[in-house]
Write an enzyme that holds these catalytic residues in place. Structure first.
Site, short mmCIF file in Angstrom:
data_model
loop_
_atom_site.label_atom_id
_atom_site.label_comp_id
_atom_site.label_asym_id
_atom_site.label_seq_id
_atom_site.Cartn_x
_atom_site.Cartn_y
_atom_site.Cartn_z
N ARG A 65 86.66 45.16 76.35
CA ARG A 65 88.10 44.46 76.69
C ARG A 65 88.90 45.82 77.41
O ARG A 65 89.79 45.49 78.27
CB ARG A 65 88.89 43.94 75.58
CG ARG A 65 88.29 42.69 75.08
CD ARG A 65 89.12 42.11 73.75
NE ARG A 65 88.71 43.03 72.59
CZ ARG A 65 87.62 42.75 71.75
NH1 ARG A 65 87.04 41.78 71.93
NH2 ARG A 65 87.47 43.75 70.54
N GLU A 102 81.79 51.32 60.70
CA GLU A 102 81.70 51.28 59.11
C GLU A 102 80.57 51.14 58.61
O GLU A 102 80.31 51.42 57.59
CB GLU A 102 82.52 49.75 59.12
CG GLU A 102 83.00 49.71 57.66
CD GLU A 102 84.02 48.41 57.35
OE1 GLU A 102 84.05 47.86 56.07
OE2 GLU A 102 84.25 48.00 58.47
#
Length: 179
Positions: A65, A102
């Site tokens: 993006r 993560e």
């Protein structure tokens, strides 16, 4: 009479999708901003007004993006655009930088000839969460000798600590909204 506030108009267009990509996560979706030509123009104009007199040489956008908003900002500022891609997506000779996620790690890459030493770069993405991608992209640009003027994003998720880590690395950060 209601006041015209581009920042608020764009903010209201950011959609929240609850429990995506997993339960407990609120995903901030900029797709409605991009789909509305008036809103998309306001978003770009907000960034343009900030960077039009910064003496920048290039805009670097982070996959994916960051490509959307970064390339438009580069065009409007009459600058070149540098894509920073996920590993294995660029066809020419690259240099890469690993970063932690993560659950695991990832790598971003840039062409070795994408920037010249001393060039002033705006680094942009749509969102700062943990900051790993933006930090890795900044390290890549600096390894090639560029001067990263600022890391910019539409959205900051300060509870995840990314913008704080980016600032602690010595890089200026500009975000439009915090969620």
């Amino acid at each position: 009479m209601q006041q015209y506030n581009p920042l608020e108009i764009v903010r209201q267009s950011i959609r929240t999708i609850h429990d995506w990509p997993k339960p407990g996560v609120d995903f901030r979706d900029i797709t409605p901003v991009l789909q509305d030509p008036r809103c998309f123009r306001m978003l770009i104009d907000i960034f343009i007004s900030r960077y039009m007199r910064q003496g920048l040489d290039l805009v670097a956008g982070v996959d994916a993006r960051g490509f959307i908003i970064g390339s438009v900002i580069a065009y409007e500022l009459n600058l070149g655009f540098v894509p920073i891609r996920k590993k294995g997506k660029l066809p020419f000779e690259t240099v890469g930088e690993d970063y932690n996620l993560e659950y695991g790690s990832a790598t971003v890459e840039i062409h070795t000839d994408a920037v010249k030493p001393g060039q002033r770069i705006l680094l942009i993405d749509d969102l700062i969460a943990t900051g790993g991608t933006m930090l890795a992209a900044s390290r890549l640009l600096r390894r090639l000798g560029a001067n990263v003027v600022e890391a910019a994003a539409i959205i900051d998720l300060p509870a995840l600590g990314g913008s704080k880590l980016i600032r602690e690395s010595g890089l200026n950060v500009k975000t439009l909204y915090e969620f």
